[in-house]
Scaffold this active site. Structure first.
Site, PDB file in Angstrom:
ATOM      1  N   GLU A   1       0.817  -1.215   0.000  1.00 58.93           N
ATOM      2  CA  GLU A   1       0.000   0.000   0.000  1.00 58.93           C
ATOM      3  C   GLU A   1       0.850   1.263   0.000  1.00 58.93           C
ATOM      4  OE1 GLU A   1      -3.318   0.528  -0.380  1.00 58.93           O
ATOM      5  OE2 GLU A   1      -3.309  -1.602  -0.901  1.00 58.93           O
TER       6      GLU A   1
ATOM      7  N   CYS B   1     -12.825   2.336 -15.356  1.00 58.50           N
ATOM      8  CA  CYS B   1     -13.189   3.754 -15.203  1.00 58.50           C
ATOM      9  C   CYS B   1     -11.919   4.597 -15.135  1.00 58.50           C
ATOM     10  CB  CYS B   1     -14.047   3.941 -13.955  1.00 58.50           C
ATOM     11  SG  CYS B   1     -14.826   5.576 -13.840  1.00 58.50           S
TER      12      CYS B   1
ATOM     13  N   CYS C   1     -16.642   2.164 -20.543  1.00 58.16           N
ATOM     14  CA  CYS C   1     -17.927   2.146 -19.839  1.00 58.16           C
ATOM     15  C   CYS C   1     -18.790   0.932 -20.183  1.00 58.16           C
ATOM     16  CB  CYS C   1     -18.698   3.418 -20.131  1.00 58.16           C
ATOM     17  SG  CYS C   1     -17.868   4.904 -19.517  1.00 58.16           S
TER      18      CYS C   1
ATOM     19  N   CYS D   1     -18.284  -1.758 -17.670  1.00 61.64           N
ATOM     20  CA  CYS D   1     -18.453  -1.406 -16.260  1.00 61.64           C
ATOM     21  C   CYS D   1     -19.720  -2.036 -15.677  1.00 61.64           C
ATOM     22  CB  CYS D   1     -18.511   0.113 -16.103  1.00 61.64           C
ATOM     23  SG  CYS D   1     -18.640   0.645 -14.387  1.00 61.64           S
TER      24      CYS D   1
ATOM     25  N   CYS E   1     -24.941   5.311 -13.968  1.00 60.03           N
ATOM     26  CA  CYS E   1     -23.834   6.272 -13.941  1.00 60.03           C
ATOM     27  C   CYS E   1     -24.193   7.526 -14.744  1.00 60.03           C
ATOM     28  CB  CYS E   1     -22.569   5.637 -14.497  1.00 60.03           C
ATOM     29  SG  CYS E   1     -21.170   6.776 -14.560  1.00 60.03           S
TER      30      CYS E   1
END
Length: 346
Positions: free
Chosen positions: A37, A192, A199, A202, A208
């Site tokens: 991370e 995205c 799209c 997605c 959206c």
């Protein structure tokens, strides 16, 4: 689409298409997830993977990391950039050893007190490693929320941050939190995307707003036009056979504790440095200048290569440095820019 349907759609997509074989996802531990991370802050997955593998091979656990030096960490970090992250890892390992008896903290309050770990990073560490119920809000998640809900005029400020945290904490499911968090990150990173979003692939495109209107640029962060300052530097490369003199970097606000060539903002400063150290310049070569861009300024570098017939011509040097061996290099932290120049000398 309700919060439940949103989260379930992300989970269903993740189980079919999400990334599940990244190096830090195998034999998960708090330690491995933490390292990944920190490395992933402002850096793409494909760039991080080789650095992560090399790092874990050298420091497989917190105990081995705690026995390291800052230079050990900077050496493995060389080329990855944003070196403050490496300092944060080193400082965190010492804090954990001192304050937590060498055990990685498992609650968000203690985690967010550690260097380089904010609310989102802490949530990622705990949800990915222990499946704890914590949301994340990185750049990928922010982009999805802004486009999905059609939020206009977002800026990187407290008000926008609060609004987005409120949304993602309502959406994040109590069960399978880790899978959901990974899924929404993957959708942001793979589908995205900032430019040319896919799209049609997605799982949450039906509701959206950005997709409906086909106006992705409308729903994004307002970017302040950043005018980067330009700085010129002279790099003095003193070479003796197959060795090059490098020393602790003196350029402010970059490359802390890394090794670099003696560097100067003015040509006259470079000349004075050569005179002060009584370097007998019998042969030199001006290497073509080039530009290098940082997040906050642009650097134009002019390297000057000076060949010494005898290394003893350089014994007056006062700075803390070392003769870097081109054919059998020492394990020290070197910026990517310096590494590129060194490769030209081999």
């Amino acid at each position: 689409m309700t919060f439940y349907i949103f989260s379930q759609s992300v989970l269903n997509w993740y189980h079919l298409h999400g990334r599940k074989n990244l190096p830090w996802q195998k034999d998960k531990t708090l330690y491995k997830i933490w390292i990944s991370e920190i490395m992933l802050q402002q850096t793409k997955v494909k760039t991080v993977i080789p650095y992560f593998n090399k790092f874990i091979s050298k420091f497989p656990n917190l105990s081995s990391l705690n026995n390291s030096t800052l230079n050990d960490i900077l050496y493995l970090w060389s080329g990855l950039g944003y070196y403050k992250r490496a300092h944060n890892i080193y400082e965190t390992s010492k804090i954990i050893q001192k304050q937590f008896n060498g055990n990685f903290p498992e609650n968000i309050e203690n985690l967010t007190k550690l260097p380089g770990i904010g609310k989102s990073t802490a949530g990622a560490i705990l949800s990915f490693s222990l499946n704890y119920f914590f949301s994340i809000l990185d750049g990928n998640v922010k982009r999805i929320l802004i486009r999905y809900y059609g939020i206009i005029g977002c800026s990187n400020n407290t008000s926008t941050e609060k609004k987005l945290w409120n949304l993602i904490e309502k959406i994040t499911p109590m069960h399978n939190t880790g899978a959901f968090n990974q899924g929404i990150i993957d959708i942001g990173a793979l589908i995205c995307t900032f430019k040319s979003p896919k799209c049609n692939l997605c799982p949450i495109n039906i509701k959206c707003i950005a997709y409906k209107e086909k106006k992705w640029d409308k729903y994004s962060f307002k970017k302040k036009q950043q005018i980067k300052t330009k700085k010129k530097y002279w790099f003095i490369i003193v070479r003796s056979q197959d060795k090059v003199w490098i020393q602790k970097n003196t350029i402010k606000n970059i490359w802390k504790n890394l090794f670099c060539f003696p560097s100067f903002e003015k040509k006259n400063q470079a000349i004075q440095w050569l005179l002060k150290n009584k370097i007998n310049v019998q042969k030199y070569k001006k290497i073509n200048s080039f530009k290098y861009e940082f997040s906050h300024f642009k650097m134009q570098v002019t390297p000057i290569l000076i060949e010494l017939f005898f290394k003893d011509d350089f014994y007056h040097i006062e700075e803390k440095g070392t003769w870097y061996q081109l054919k059998n290099p020492q394990k020290i932290g070197i910026p990517k820019l310096v590494e590129k120049i060194l490769k030209l000398l081999i």
